[in-house]
Design an enzyme around this catalytic site. Structure first.
Site, short mmCIF file in Angstrom:
data_model
loop_
_atom_site.label_atom_id
_atom_site.label_comp_id
_atom_site.label_asym_id
_atom_site.label_seq_id
_atom_site.Cartn_x
_atom_site.Cartn_y
_atom_site.Cartn_z
N PRO A 100 1.00 -1.32 0.07
CA PRO A 100 0.02 0.08 0.01
C PRO A 100 0.83 1.19 0.08
CG PRO A 100 -0.97 -1.83 1.68
CD PRO A 100 0.61 -2.17 1.09
N CYS A 101 0.38 2.42 -0.64
CA CYS A 101 1.49 3.33 -1.20
C CYS A 101 0.87 4.81 -0.76
CB CYS A 101 1.59 3.39 -2.69
SG CYS A 101 0.08 3.40 -3.69
N GLN A 102 -0.27 4.85 0.21
CA GLN A 102 -0.69 5.96 0.40
C GLN A 102 0.31 6.96 1.24
OE1 GLN A 102 -1.88 3.29 1.40
NE2 GLN A 102 -4.28 2.94 0.57
N TYR A 103 1.33 6.69 1.85
CA TYR A 103 2.41 7.30 2.62
C TYR A 103 3.17 8.12 1.76
CZ TYR A 103 5.20 9.31 6.02
OH TYR A 103 6.06 10.16 6.84
N ASN A 140 4.59 0.50 -7.07
CA ASN A 140 4.82 1.39 -6.12
C ASN A 140 4.32 2.69 -6.77
OD1 ASN A 140 3.86 2.72 -3.37
ND2 ASN A 140 5.12 0.79 -2.84
#
Length: 370
Positions: A100-103, A140
């Site tokens: 997961p790449c939200q940061y 990513n």
């Protein structure tokens, strides 16, 4: 080559390559990466994800693969080794880490909520170091490369090179790989079978545009806002308030924006009144003759980007969003709400892009094992 022929192409491709190559897909979600690998001929043996809600969708589409609901912060290499009967130093094994790449995303997200995800690459690295597979894939957001030291990417690449991997890493425009969408993704492909730095295989011919994959000519009948499709096709679309329908009625077909009613005291949202410069994609229509905008987890909502249908007064449907992500029409989504389905679709690695990655690996493997 049109996306609408994808199902037929899958049947042709699935058994056309050496099935000895196998993969474990970390952070697998609903199976976008795994499905693309499977299309190319890679045998996906397992998908790993913390979200139980992905399980049914993953298992419905990835043939013969296990779904392991695990948090990689807690999962040990020994447990995975036993669970999947994995061998160390297996030249035929691909380990895939699409965390997961939200940061690291440039999209405005709550960084505090996604803070834990910034270290997922470092957690994935422990499995690569232990199993020492023939291939490693990381996919990513481009921000991972911009922040390669903080994200752990820099140290990971250094380790791979020191341990005899040839490493390709770059940000790629996925529209060059058969996905009808404007989207850039970071991709790392590491291989210790040959000395070649392998990269995803680009699609031949012209780029696919929105008109090539959705619309009535491509099997998408006209529907109103709020339409519920109870079949597996899932041509389901979110409802709209009357004021939003009026806004779309005033928005030019084929790529129009909210600028057309920015001066309208009744229709313009308060935050956008008289503003013809900022956030022009919000409430905007997709263009037939262009690539789709990036499909996010909120593509079902016209207030979250340029997600209105090119002509109809509604947002794009769940299946239209999936098609723009390069999922085939036959892909099964085992979900119960529009939001959950859209989240699986928007978070996925586009299968066509994953297939391009897999094809590069297969070609390299064939060259290196003759």
């Amino acid at each position: 080559m049109k996306l609408t022929t994808l199902d037929k192409e899958q049947d042709n491709n699935y058994n056309s390559h050496d099935q000895q190559i196998k993969a474990v897909d970390f952070f697998c979600g609903g199976g976008g990466m795994s499905y693309g690998m499977q299309m190319a001929g890679v045998k996906v043996i397992a998908g790993i994800d913390f979200e139980q809600s992905c399980k049914e969708t993953f298992e419905a589409n990835i043939t013969g693969a296990k779904f392991l609901q695990e948090d990689v912060f807690d999962l040990t290499v020994e447990k995975l080794e036993t669970e999947l009967n994995l061998q160390r130093d297996d030249n035929n094994l691909i380990l895939i880490g699409c965390s997961p790449c939200q940061y690291w995303s440039i999209i405005n997200t709550d960084k505090e909520k996604s803070k834990k995800s910034k270290n997922l690459l470092k957690e994935f690295r422990k499995f690569v170091e232990y199993f020492n597979p023939g291939y490693v894939v990381v996919e990513n957001v481009p921000g991972v490369l911009r922040n390669k030291r903080k994200s752990g990417l820099s140290g990971f690449i250094t380790w791979l090179k020191k341990n005899s991997f040839s490493v390709h890493f770059d940000n790629h425009d996925i529209s060059e790989y058969g996905v009808p969408q404007s989207r850039r993704r970071f991709t790392l492909l590491a291989n210790r079978i040959t000395k070649e730095k392998i990269a995803p295989v680009k699609a031949l011919g012209k780029k696919l545009l929105v008109k090539d994959v959705i619309g009535e000519a491509n099997g998408f009948p006209k529907i109103p806002a709020g339409h519920k499709d109870k079949t597996g096709f899932m041509h389901t679309v979110a409802g709209l308030k009357e004021i939003n329908i009026q806004r779309l009625e005033q928005t030019a077909k084929n790529g129009g924006s909210r600028i057309s009613y920015a001066d309208n005291e009744l229709l313009a949202p308060k935050c956008h009144k008289n503003d013809k410069v900022n956030f022009k994609d919000t409430y905007g229509r997709i263009s037939w003759d262009k690539l789709s905008p990036t499909i996010t987890t909120k593509f079902f909502s016209i207030s979250n980007g340029r997600f209105a249908h090119p002509e109809e007064n509604r947002a794009i449907s769940l299946r239209e969003g999936a098609i723009l992500q390069s999922f085939p029409k036959s892909y099964v989504f085992k979900t119960t709400t529009i939001g959950n389905t859209a989240r699986i679709i928007g978070n996925a690695v586009p299968p066509r892009y994953a297939q391009a990655i897999a094809e590069a690996i297969i070609q390299n493997h064939q060259n290196g094992t003759v």
